[in-house]
Write a protein that holds these residues in place. Sequence first.
Motif, PDB file in Angstrom:
ATOM      1  N   THR A   5       0.820  -1.215   0.000  1.00 59.88           N
ATOM      2  CA  THR A   5       0.000   0.000   0.000  1.00 59.88           C
ATOM      3  C   THR A   5       0.849   1.258   0.000  1.00 59.88           C
ATOM      4  O   THR A   5       0.486   2.253  -0.632  1.00 59.88           O
ATOM      5  CB  THR A   5      -0.969   0.019   1.202  1.00 59.88           C
ATOM      6  OG1 THR A   5      -0.234   0.103   2.424  1.00 59.88           O
ATOM      7  CG2 THR A   5      -1.849  -1.215   1.222  1.00 59.88           C
ATOM      8  N   ILE A   6       1.982   1.229   0.686  1.00 60.09           N
ATOM      9  CA  ILE A   6       2.857   2.408   0.705  1.00 60.09           C
ATOM     10  C   ILE A   6       3.354   2.711  -0.704  1.00 60.09           C
ATOM     11  O   ILE A   6       3.277   3.852  -1.182  1.00 60.09           O
ATOM     12  CB  ILE A   6       4.049   2.193   1.654  1.00 60.09           C
ATOM     13  CG1 ILE A   6       3.570   2.083   3.106  1.00 60.09           C
ATOM     14  CG2 ILE A   6       5.057   3.338   1.521  1.00 60.09           C
ATOM     15  CD1 ILE A   6       4.666   1.725   4.089  1.00 60.09           C
ATOM     16  N   ASN A   7       3.860   1.685  -1.387  1.00 58.81           N
ATOM     17  CA  ASN A   7       4.396   1.887  -2.740  1.00 58.81           C
ATOM     18  C   ASN A   7       3.322   2.361  -3.719  1.00 58.81           C
ATOM     19  O   ASN A   7       3.542   3.275  -4.519  1.00 58.81           O
ATOM     20  CB  ASN A   7       5.028   0.596  -3.252  1.00 58.81           C
ATOM     21  CG  ASN A   7       6.269   0.203  -2.463  1.00 58.81           C
ATOM     22  OD1 ASN A   7       6.763   0.980  -1.657  1.00 58.81           O
ATOM     23  ND2 ASN A   7       6.757  -1.000  -2.683  1.00 58.81           N
ATOM     24  N   THR A   8       2.148   1.729  -3.645  1.00 61.93           N
ATOM     25  CA  THR A   8       1.048   2.127  -4.536  1.00 61.93           C
ATOM     26  C   THR A   8       0.630   3.563  -4.261  1.00 61.93           C
ATOM     27  O   THR A   8       0.372   4.341  -5.188  1.00 61.93           O
ATOM     28  CB  THR A   8      -0.156   1.185  -4.354  1.00 61.93           C
ATOM     29  OG1 THR A   8       0.230  -0.141  -4.692  1.00 61.93           O
ATOM     30  CG2 THR A   8      -1.330   1.611  -5.233  1.00 61.93           C
ATOM     31  N   SER A   9       0.573   3.934  -2.998  1.00 62.10           N
ATOM     32  CA  SER A   9       0.160   5.280  -2.617  1.00 62.10           C
ATOM     33  C   SER A   9       1.150   6.328  -3.116  1.00 62.10           C
ATOM     34  O   SER A   9       0.761   7.371  -3.638  1.00 62.10           O
ATOM     35  CB  SER A   9       0.014   5.366  -1.094  1.00 62.10           C
ATOM     36  OG  SER A   9      -0.585   6.577  -0.705  1.00 62.10           O
TER      37      SER A   9
END
Length: 306
Positions: free
Chosen positions: A243-247
């Motif tokens: 989720t961090i990378n996608t965000s």
Amino acid sequence: MLIQEKMQQTHFSSSEQQVIDYLLSHTEGWQDQTIKEIANQVYTHPSTLIRIAKKLGYSGWKELKEAYIEEITYLTSHFATVDANFPFDQSDGVMSIASKIGTLQKMTIDDTLSLLHHDELQKAKQYLLRADTVKLFGGNANTLISQEFALKMSRLGKPTSVSTTFGEGMYEAYNLPESSCAILISYTGENSYLLELLTVLQERKIPVIALTSIGTNQLAEKSNCTLRMTTRERLYSKIGSFTINTSICYLLDVLYSCVFGEHYRKNFNHILNVSQRVDNRRSTSEIIREKNPQDVLNALDSWIPN
């Protein structure tokens, strides 16, 4: 730090603690109540709630209430069916894993979009438009993610680079032209190295756009504007930083698109003209095969204002 965490870590008097316990145990039901009605619920005076707000760093109860409601709304939205830390388990087959990761990424984008505020995004856009050069700083993983953004911005004619050489960040910060803009990326917002860089950038009056988690942290408090990334993962007890990378990718794509959209026709013409000269790829697929450039421009003329 989240407001809930501040409430649990701040020292309160016994009457103040009663209010805190009430707020922490009731995520619903008090949002539409007045300060007097809430005080009556816990048999205290409204001034107690004002003291609590000031202890937590807010000017008054109204400001604290609005921020706390926003936090609760965020934390109870979007991620109801998938755990950001463990989106799949050992019994899942390949297609089940694929489905759950797809769901997780869609939820992440919706989650990040819900955290975007017009004024902060508009400020970030203006800083990037005014800058002659853009520099990104972050941890190892964040710098890898940032490379695509730097490439797209540079192709648009906006020189953009990512600090990748260990130990050189300070020199790069000191040597940035005054007309630059910096983007600092940190999930915790408490990375000591980035905070040192931030001090240098502030001394040189270079505007800083922060990409960080929700809640209070030093990076968010000290930067010129802040865009919040989805805040669902723990630091390391997880399968991966999905989720961090996608965000981060989503926020950087939004920033690039905002810059592109400011001079849409000019930017598209530039990309098209350069690509015609340097991109020699060919395809037998009708779907991805390039059309006549003039036909593309004529099609754009039908819906892009002059």
